[in-house]
Design an enzyme around this catalytic site. Structure first.
Site, PDB file in Angstrom:
ATOM      1  N   GLY A  46       0.776  -1.092  -0.061  1.00 17.74           N
ATOM      2  CA  GLY A  46      -0.091   0.091  -0.226  1.00 17.74           C
ATOM      3  C   GLY A  46       0.834   1.274   0.144  1.00 17.74           C
ATOM      4  N   GLN A  51       2.938   9.760   1.528  1.00 14.40           N
ATOM      5  CA  GLN A  51       4.180   9.116   1.285  1.00 14.40           C
ATOM      6  C   GLN A  51       5.174   9.530   0.104  1.00 14.40           C
ATOM      7  OE1 GLN A  51       2.427   5.168   2.001  1.00 14.40           O
ATOM      8  NE2 GLN A  51       4.618   5.060   2.763  1.00 14.40           N
ATOM      9  N   CYS A  89       6.602  -0.607   6.234  1.00 16.99           N
ATOM     10  CA  CYS A  89       6.346   0.586   5.531  1.00 16.99           C
ATOM     11  C   CYS A  89       7.218   0.967   4.720  1.00 16.99           C
ATOM     12  CB  CYS A  89       5.783   1.806   6.835  1.00 16.99           C
ATOM     13  SG  CYS A  89       5.372   3.278   5.787  1.00 16.99           S
ATOM     14  N   LEU A  90       6.905   1.342   3.456  1.00 18.10           N
ATOM     15  CA  LEU A  90       7.845   1.929   2.342  1.00 18.10           C
ATOM     16  C   LEU A  90       8.512   2.991   2.988  1.00 18.10           C
ATOM     17  CD1 LEU A  90       5.742   1.418  -0.866  1.00 18.10           C
ATOM     18  CD2 LEU A  90       7.601   0.051   0.035  1.00 18.10           C
ATOM     19  N   HIS A 131      -3.408   0.858   8.410  1.00 18.40           N
ATOM     20  CA  HIS A 131      -1.996   1.302   8.202  1.00 18.40           C
ATOM     21  C   HIS A 131      -2.259   2.644   6.772  1.00 18.40           C
ATOM     22  CE1 HIS A 131       2.294   0.885   7.624  1.00 18.40           C
ATOM     23  NE2 HIS A 131       2.201   1.558   6.811  1.00 18.40           N
ATOM     24  N   GLU A 132      -2.729   2.435   6.048  1.00 15.89           N
ATOM     25  CA  GLU A 132      -2.491   3.341   4.870  1.00 15.89           C
ATOM     26  C   GLU A 132      -3.346   4.712   5.383  1.00 15.89           C
ATOM     27  OE1 GLU A 132      -0.310   3.379   2.884  1.00 15.89           O
ATOM     28  OE2 GLU A 132      -0.051   1.251   3.280  1.00 15.89           O
ATOM     29  N   HIS A 135      -1.733   6.843   7.736  1.00 11.68           N
ATOM     30  CA  HIS A 135      -0.677   7.798   7.102  1.00 11.68           C
ATOM     31  C   HIS A 135      -1.555   9.181   6.714  1.00 11.68           C
ATOM     32  CE1 HIS A 135       3.285   5.932   6.103  1.00 11.68           C
ATOM     33  NE2 HIS A 135       2.512   4.729   5.726  1.00 11.68           N
TER      34      HIS A 135
HETATM   35 NI    NI Z   1       3.246   2.799   5.413  1.00 10.41          NI
END
Ligand code: NI
Length: 162
Positions: A46, A51, A89-90, A131-132, A135
């Site tokens: 995701g 991000q 997480c990226l 999670h997303e 953000h």
């Molecule tokens: Ni993330």
């Protein structure tokens, strides 16, 4: 389409609350296309707009690699149950941590034509949605981790040994 630079923990853009999308402009459409391309290039599950440095309430998710989902202005309608597991997480490359999330979630969101729809998810999809969505409010999973952050590579090794 283009790959966008993924912002990493420590970048203030990841701590800000994102604004709702009111219309799909060509810029927003390009952002969505780029977010999918960036997600697949990074082999993530995701990605949220902040991000890539854009403070808009847009999330892309694909938990299988063949099931792209776009959530614009997502709102949680219902959650239930609990799951505990490692997530990454990226924006926190190479690390993972244990986070408890609901095992079921139902959200209301908008698609690329600004039509509303409901999406239900369990397990990994429920985790990814939570999670997303964090953000979009300026939160990273590291704030919710139980225990230490570990190296994802070590975690994968452990799994192989089991
Ligand atoms: Ni993330």
């Amino acid at each position: 389409m283009a790959i966008r630079k993924i912002r990493e923990m420590g970048d203030p853009v990841l701590t800000k609350r994102c604004k709702e999308v009111t219309e799909i402009t060509p810029r927003i459409q390009a952002l969505i296309d780029d977010m999918f391309e960036t997600l697949y290039e990074a082999e993530g599950v995701g990605l949220a707009a902040p991000q890539v440095g854009i403070l808009k309430r847009i999330v892309v998710i694909d938990v299988t690699g063949e099931d792209p989902m776009l959530l614009i202005n997502p709102k949680i309608m219902e959650t239930s149950g609990e799951q505990e597991g490692y997530e990454g997480c990226l924006s926190v490359p190479g690390k993972s941590g244990k986070v408890t999330r609901p095992n079921y979630i139902k959200v209301l969101a908008y698609d690329e034509n600004m039509n509303s729809f409901e999406l239900e998810g369990t397990e990994l999809l429920a985790r990814a949605i939570c999670h997303e969505m964090d953000h979009l409010d300026g939160h990273l999973y590291v704030e919710k981790v139980e225990g230490p952050l570990v190296n994802t590579a070590d975690l994968m090794e452990e799994e192989e040994e089991e």
